[in-house]
Design a protein around this motif. Structure first.
Motif, PDB file in Angstrom:
ATOM      1  N   ASP A  45       0.961  -1.197  -0.014  1.00 37.55           N
ATOM      2  CA  ASP A  45       0.105  -0.052   0.144  1.00 37.55           C
ATOM      3  C   ASP A  45       0.687   1.287  -0.123  1.00 37.55           C
ATOM      4  O   ASP A  45       1.313   1.757   0.737  1.00 37.55           O
ATOM      5  CB  ASP A  45      -0.806  -0.024   1.176  1.00 37.55           C
ATOM      6  N   LYS A  61      -3.219  -8.215  -2.705  1.00 35.47           N
ATOM      7  CA  LYS A  61      -4.447  -7.300  -2.586  1.00 35.47           C
ATOM      8  C   LYS A  61      -4.936  -6.639  -3.667  1.00 35.47           C
ATOM      9  O   LYS A  61      -5.999  -6.820  -4.173  1.00 35.47           O
ATOM     10  CB  LYS A  61      -4.413  -6.438  -1.425  1.00 35.47           C
ATOM     11  N   HIS A  62      -4.008  -5.803  -4.514  1.00 35.61           N
ATOM     12  CA  HIS A  62      -4.203  -5.112  -5.485  1.00 35.61           C
ATOM     13  C   HIS A  62      -4.484  -5.816  -6.805  1.00 35.61           C
ATOM     14  O   HIS A  62      -5.199  -5.549  -7.847  1.00 35.61           O
ATOM     15  CB  HIS A  62      -2.912  -4.392  -5.800  1.00 35.61           C
ATOM     16  N   THR A 263      -5.741   5.070 -13.585  1.00 32.06           N
ATOM     17  CA  THR A 263      -5.839   4.675 -12.104  1.00 32.06           C
ATOM     18  C   THR A 263      -4.490   5.327 -11.389  1.00 32.06           C
ATOM     19  O   THR A 263      -4.660   5.734 -10.291  1.00 32.06           O
ATOM     20  CB  THR A 263      -5.741   3.227 -12.099  1.00 32.06           C
ATOM     21  N   ASP A 269      -3.635   6.078  -7.466  1.00 31.82           N
ATOM     22  CA  ASP A 269      -3.491   4.866  -6.819  1.00 31.82           C
ATOM     23  C   ASP A 269      -2.513   3.890  -7.256  1.00 31.82           C
ATOM     24  O   ASP A 269      -2.475   3.191  -8.387  1.00 31.82           O
ATOM     25  CB  ASP A 269      -4.827   3.903  -7.341  1.00 31.82           C
ATOM     26  N   SER A 271      -0.111   1.774  -6.354  1.00 29.11           N
ATOM     27  CA  SER A 271       0.015   0.491  -6.104  1.00 29.11           C
ATOM     28  C   SER A 271      -0.905  -0.333  -6.985  1.00 29.11           C
ATOM     29  O   SER A 271      -0.402  -1.394  -7.711  1.00 29.11           O
ATOM     30  CB  SER A 271      -0.400   0.098  -4.771  1.00 29.11           C
ATOM     31  N   LEU A 272      -2.232  -0.013  -7.176  1.00 25.72           N
ATOM     32  CA  LEU A 272      -3.033  -0.660  -8.481  1.00 25.72           C
ATOM     33  C   LEU A 272      -2.584  -0.552  -9.700  1.00 25.72           C
ATOM     34  O   LEU A 272      -2.462  -1.551 -10.305  1.00 25.72           O
ATOM     35  CB  LEU A 272      -4.435  -0.220  -8.023  1.00 25.72           C
TER      36      LEU A 272
END
Length: 304
Positions: A45, A61-62, A263, A269, A271-272
């Motif tokens: 994150d 997670k991403h 994104t 964002d 990380s994503l």
């Protein structure tokens, strides 16, 4: 003589070449390999205050967020279809152009065609898209003016999602065909002239000469270019898709590259966006390995 002694002797004899290699090696290390370490952001994150290595780990997670996103399959489908369309449509045209120019004996005409087809490659993508928008404009576009002359109503080409892929591919072919043909013309220039003489002695026509001499000579080069093209099938250019994109054609113009831009930069964002880019690179690598293995088995030519 030991291997170390041979290496030392080679360095003493060719030290100038080793010195020249320092710059390109440094370039690849600084601008290619060092940035790879930043891919770790995909598993964190990322917080600009904490930095890359200080941000907390979040594992997959991403990646899970991207795969579970309702837009995932649409992005994957749009990217794959557009890239495959570009590859299939643009791959044979430079070969045909190179074969045709190889048969031209009028030097001035040959060089003129080469210059005309080669020049668009040096035009900026922004300029190419600006010209495309003007030509396809519903009110002042040359194409719609021509349709109006035949009593056909103007068509909003850029506002209809069904036209997006065709426009993208046509502009890409126009811009890159001449440049790509140079590689094939270089391969044809290396063909043994005795093969042409043998073909003439056997009474082969021009078409037969192309089929039995030219095309086999181009096959190794074409195979390598096809493998590289498939290996980059998911890394289709961002600029052209983004510049042609508008709310009306978003259903087909939204690809992974444009989604990553929105994104990562617009929504911050990071990380994503990194996870999506890493996912894209892994897919490219898998496709490259598969196509290379198939080409090696079928034609005997490959990258390794």
């Amino acid at each position: 003589m030991t291997g170390r002694a041979r290496a030392a002797r080679s360095f003493r004899r060719h030290w100038q070449l080793y010195v020249l290699m320092i710059v390109p090696i440094a370039y690849f290390i600084i601008f290619k390999y060092v940035p790879m370490t930043n891919a770790v952001i995909a598993f964190k994150d990322y917080n600009p205050v904490q930095g890359i290595w200080g941000s907390p780990w979040v594992g997959w997670k991403h990646f899970e967020a991207f795969v579970s996103n309702p837009a995932f399959w649409r992005l994957l489908r749009n990217t794959f279809i557009l890239a495959a369309y570009v590859l299939i449509a643009s791959f044979p045209i430079p070969i045909i152009l190179a074969l045709a120019l190889n048969e031209v004996r009028h030097r001035f005409f040959k060089r003129s065609v080469q210059m005309i087809t080669y020049a668009p490659y040096f035009i900026s993508t922004v300029v190419i898209i600006s010209m495309t928008i003007l030509i396809l404009s519903p009110r002042i576009g040359l194409l719609n003016k021509g349709l109006n002359m035949f009593g056909i109503a103007s068509v909003d080409f850029l506002g209809d999602a069904e036209f997006f892929r065709n426009i993208y591919v046509v502009t890409d072919i126009w811009q890159t065909t001449g440049y790509s043909a140079v590689i094939y013309m270089a391969a044809l220039a290396g063909v043994d002239q005795s093969l042409y003489e043998a073909a003439r002695v056997d009474g082969a026509s021009r078409i037969q000469k192309i089929i039995h001499v030219d095309i086999p000579a181009l096959l190794p080069t074409a195979t390598i270019i096809m493998i590289l093209g498939v290996g980059n099938i998911m890394a289709i250019g961002f600029e052209k898709a983004f510049l042609l994109q508008n709310p009306l054609n978003l259903s087909q113009s939204e690809i992974i590259a444009t989604y990553v831009y929105k994104t990562g930069l617009l929504n911050a964002d990071f990380s994503l966006a990194t996870a999506i880019g890493l996912f894209n690179s892994v897919i490219n690598l898998i496709l490259l390995l598969i196509v290379n293995a198939v080409a090696k088995r079928v034609t005997g030519n490959g990258l390794w």
